[in-house]
Design an enzyme around this catalytic site. Sequence first.
Site, PDB file in Angstrom:
ATOM      1  N   GLY A   1       2.267 -13.884  49.046  1.00 56.34           N
ATOM      2  CA  GLY A   1       1.850 -12.668  50.092  1.00 56.34           C
ATOM      3  C   GLY A   1       2.784 -11.316  50.782  1.00 56.34           C
TER       4      GLY A   1
ATOM      5  N   THR B   1      10.369 -16.625  35.207  1.00 55.21           N
ATOM      6  CA  THR B   1       9.004 -16.963  34.300  1.00 55.21           C
ATOM      7  C   THR B   1       8.161 -18.137  34.827  1.00 55.21           C
ATOM      8  OG1 THR B   1      11.234 -18.544  33.034  1.00 55.21           O
ATOM      9  CG2 THR B   1       8.881 -19.832  33.131  1.00 55.21           C
TER      10      THR B   1
ATOM     11  N   CYS C   1       3.913 -17.070  62.504  1.00 56.30           N
ATOM     12  CA  CYS C   1       4.814 -16.054  62.287  1.00 56.30           C
ATOM     13  C   CYS C   1       5.697 -16.464  63.709  1.00 56.30           C
ATOM     14  CB  CYS C   1       5.281 -15.413  61.472  1.00 56.30           C
ATOM     15  SG  CYS C   1       3.900 -14.920  60.237  1.00 56.30           S
TER      16      CYS C   1
HETATM   17  C1  LIG Z   1      -0.080 -15.277  55.175  1.00 54.78           C
HETATM   18  C2  LIG Z   1      -0.181 -13.796  54.869  1.00 54.78           C
HETATM   19  C3  LIG Z   1       0.831 -12.622  54.514  1.00 54.78           C
HETATM   20  C4  LIG Z   1       1.923 -13.583  53.710  1.00 54.78           C
HETATM   21  O1  LIG Z   1       0.824 -14.563  53.010  1.00 54.78           O
HETATM   22  P1  LIG Z   1       2.340 -15.363  51.995  1.00 54.78           P
HETATM   23  O2  LIG Z   1       2.054 -16.001  50.618  1.00 54.78           O
HETATM   24  O3  LIG Z   1       2.486 -16.196  52.749  1.00 54.78           O
HETATM   25  O4  LIG Z   1       4.029 -14.578  51.842  1.00 54.78           O
HETATM   26  C5  LIG Z   1       0.806 -11.628  54.177  1.00 54.78           C
HETATM   27  N1  LIG Z   1      -0.500 -10.690  55.182  1.00 54.78           N
HETATM   28  C6  LIG Z   1      -1.148 -11.863  55.751  1.00 54.78           C
HETATM   29  C7  LIG Z   1      -1.420 -10.763  55.918  1.00 54.78           C
HETATM   30  C8  LIG Z   1      -1.039 -12.771  55.664  1.00 54.78           C
HETATM   31  O5  LIG Z   1      -2.274 -13.397  56.319  1.00 54.78           O
END
Ligand SMILES: *Cc1c(COP(=O)(O)O)cnc(C)c1O
Length: 394
Positions: free
Chosen positions: A72, A238, A326
């Site tokens: 994400g 890849t 976080c």
């Molecule tokens: C967890 C999260 C992310 C980050 O996703 P990752 O796959 O851990 O990098 C970004 N935005 C929101 C709203 C999230 O909850």
Amino acid sequence: MGKMIYLDNAATTPAKPEVVEAMLPYFTENFGNPSSVYEFAAKNKAAVTHARETIAQALGTNTADVYFTAGGSEADNWAIKATAEAYREKGNHIITSKIEHHAVLHTCEYLEKRGYEVTYLDVDENGCVKLEELKKAIRPTTILITIMFANNEIGTIQPIAEIGKIAKEHGILFHTDAVQAFGQLAINVEELNIDMLSASGHKLNGPKGIGFLYIRKGLKLRSFVHGGAQERHRRAGTENVPGIVGFGKAVELAMASLEERQKKETETRNYLIERVLKEVPYTRLNGDRTNRLPNNANFSFQFIEGESLLIMLDMEGICGSSGSACTSGSLDPSHVLLAIGLPHEIAHGSLRLTLSETNTIEEMDYVVEKIKEIVNKLRSMSPLYEDFIKKQEQ
Ligand SMILES: *Cc1c(COP(=O)(O)O)cnc(C)c1O
């Protein structure tokens, strides 16, 4: 109590056994590189295509518009930085909100240091973006609106259809971080006028380290990772074939059970919220009472430290979170809780519990009893609480 009660599904979720099973052959017998020409590797290319189709279908869009990323955070970075670069001639202004995930906020801050201007919209007391404020923030130089679909801390669902409409009317691109919403809510990128959407595997019972960015056809966004021609020249490297296959499987399972899960989680979650608010005094629910993700509960308990509560819940086998994963570890209260107007001392006493469909009412009974016990204990040691009670008695 030997059993763990996991209530931190907004931080991450376990991969479903079917997901792991689908992935396994792609580590071993089907190890080929999807870019290779021989028949043996074609199977892997087909598996990637199949996952892409499953995801596109879940979004109500065309197959080719889904690009796999390493999660994400990468998808958010890509959408925002690539838009900023591609539309620099049109303007340098970006609109977002104060309650975005750090993957969006820190990317916007990075761009501010490089000559871009960013408006961070306030939200109301429930964590909802105000549409009038959004309209007022639009300038001739606005190139992007990036507003999350649903918040990871307080669960509030944003008025995405209205935001999409406003963006479209003004000819501004609209990106949404749907990492929490995808797999929990029905999403149709066409109906909602979404130009870009980020999602992540590990938030919906898929593997970690895999995500995607949906990019509407016709947008001139350049590659974020330069190198080979993978992902139609838009994201080199890849392919993470096992990850992609597992992600596709997780999406298939999530979509098939969407309504059933929403119903079950909402019921269990509501039971938890009702009991906590009724049985623990000086407690508030953060976020909108009904317009929230089905699995999210976020409380503030006055006169206590959320971190202490978390540690003591952990000793009882209950996994929760204060603020977001976080932010924990830092002493600053969550930016989301401050943005909805909580004073620091109340934001500090917060607890986020995010359920899955496997959680039961019996588990919630146990959790409520433990919260009551621990909150009472912590308050009994709090001078603030003692003062407060003395004043009440006068
Ligand atoms: C967890 C999260 C992310 C980050 O996703 P990752 O796959 O851990 O990098 C970004 N935005 C929101 C709203 C999230 O909850």
